[in-house]
Write a protein that holds these residues in place. Structure first.
Motif, short mmCIF file in Angstrom:
data_model
loop_
_atom_site.label_atom_id
_atom_site.label_comp_id
_atom_site.label_asym_id
_atom_site.label_seq_id
_atom_site.Cartn_x
_atom_site.Cartn_y
_atom_site.Cartn_z
N VAL A 1 0.86 -1.18 0.00
CA VAL A 1 0.00 0.00 0.00
C VAL A 1 0.90 1.24 0.00
N THR A 2 0.50 2.26 -0.76
CA THR A 2 1.31 3.48 -0.80
C THR A 2 1.11 4.27 0.49
N CYS A 3 2.10 5.06 0.81
CA CYS A 3 2.03 5.87 2.02
C CYS A 3 0.86 6.84 1.98
N ILE A 4 0.61 7.45 0.82
CA ILE A 4 -0.49 8.41 0.74
C ILE A 4 -1.84 7.72 0.99
N ASN A 5 -2.00 6.51 0.47
CA ASN A 5 -3.27 5.81 0.70
C ASN A 5 -3.41 5.38 2.16
N LEU A 6 -2.30 5.00 2.77
CA LEU A 6 -2.33 4.64 4.18
C LEU A 6 -2.65 5.87 5.03
N GLN A 7 -2.02 7.02 4.70
CA GLN A 7 -2.28 8.26 5.44
C GLN A 7 -3.74 8.68 5.28
N ARG A 8 -4.27 8.58 4.06
CA ARG A 8 -5.68 8.93 3.83
C ARG A 8 -6.61 8.05 4.66
N ALA A 9 -6.31 6.75 4.68
CA ALA A 9 -7.14 5.84 5.47
C ALA A 9 -7.13 6.25 6.94
N GLY A 10 -5.95 6.63 7.44
CA GLY A 10 -5.84 7.09 8.82
C GLY A 10 -6.57 8.40 9.05
N ASP A 11 -6.37 9.36 8.14
CA ASP A 11 -7.01 10.67 8.26
C ASP A 11 -8.54 10.56 8.26
N GLU A 12 -9.05 9.61 7.49
CA GLU A 12 -10.49 9.49 7.34
C GLU A 12 -11.13 8.53 8.34
N GLY A 13 -10.36 8.05 9.31
CA GLY A 13 -10.93 7.26 10.40
C GLY A 13 -11.12 5.79 10.12
N PHE A 14 -10.37 5.24 9.16
CA PHE A 14 -10.49 3.81 8.86
C PHE A 14 -9.56 2.93 9.69
N ILE A 15 -8.70 3.54 10.51
CA ILE A 15 -7.78 2.77 11.34
C ILE A 15 -8.25 2.86 12.79
N GLU A 16 -8.48 1.72 13.39
CA GLU A 16 -8.92 1.71 14.78
C GLU A 16 -7.82 2.26 15.68
N PRO A 17 -8.19 3.02 16.71
CA PRO A 17 -7.19 3.67 17.57
C PRO A 17 -6.14 2.72 18.15
N GLU A 18 -6.54 1.49 18.51
CA GLU A 18 -5.56 0.57 19.11
C GLU A 18 -4.52 0.09 18.09
N PHE A 19 -4.80 0.24 16.80
CA PHE A 19 -3.84 -0.19 15.78
C PHE A 19 -3.00 0.96 15.23
N CYS A 20 -3.32 2.19 15.61
CA CYS A 20 -2.59 3.35 15.09
C CYS A 20 -1.09 3.27 15.40
N LEU B 1 0.79 0.65 15.72
CA LEU B 1 1.36 -0.38 14.86
C LEU B 1 1.53 0.15 13.44
N ILE B 2 0.51 0.83 12.94
CA ILE B 2 0.58 1.40 11.60
C ILE B 2 1.71 2.44 11.54
N ALA B 3 1.84 3.23 12.59
CA ALA B 3 2.91 4.23 12.63
C ALA B 3 4.28 3.56 12.54
N ALA B 4 4.44 2.42 13.17
CA ALA B 4 5.71 1.69 13.10
C ALA B 4 5.97 1.18 11.68
#
Length: 121
Positions: free
Chosen positions: A76-95, A97-100
């Motif tokens: 997955v591209t970084c921009i798509n991952l960032q968009r998913a995070g910005d738009e609330g598709f990543i659950e807080p407990e996994f944030c 892990l995604i950051a790592a």
């Protein structure tokens, strides 16, 4: 047992990251899967740093590898991952892990990137 707990945690992480990938694909305008509801309901997750909202990606088209829901991996591209995070598709407990996983995205405080879709570069 400890093994059951680890296995359960891995399964939960795979499912959550699978949702991230689905969200990223939907956000990017690709539809390999059914559409995601427009309001996922999670707070924004900054993939660069879950605690500093000013730290953003600088390399939007870098591809990172994340686990998928089937036990494999997905690119997955970084921009798509960032968009998913910005738009609330990543659950807080996994944030965190995604950051790592997003370290290769070249995060920097105050960075800005174009929101141009990946296929327009």
């Amino acid at each position: 047992s400890g093994e059951d707990l680890r296995s359960g945690s891995k399964t939960m992480i795979r499912k959550a990251l699978g949702l991230v990938l689905i969200a990223a694909a939907s956000v990017a305008g690709h539809s390999p899967v059914p559409p995601i509801p427009p309001t996922p309901g999670h707070p924004a997750c900054n993939i660069c740093n879950s605690t500093d909202p000013n730290e953003r990606i600088t390399m939007p088209h870098v591809v990172v590898v994340v686990p998928d829901e089937k036990g494999g991996t997905e690119d997955v591209t970084c921009i798509n991952l960032q968009r998913a995070g910005d738009e609330g598709f990543i659950e807080p407990e996994f944030c965190p892990l995604i950051a790592a996983l997003a370290k290769p995205c070249g995060c920097a405080v105050g960075a800005t990137v174009s929101d141009a879709p990946d296929d327009e570069t």
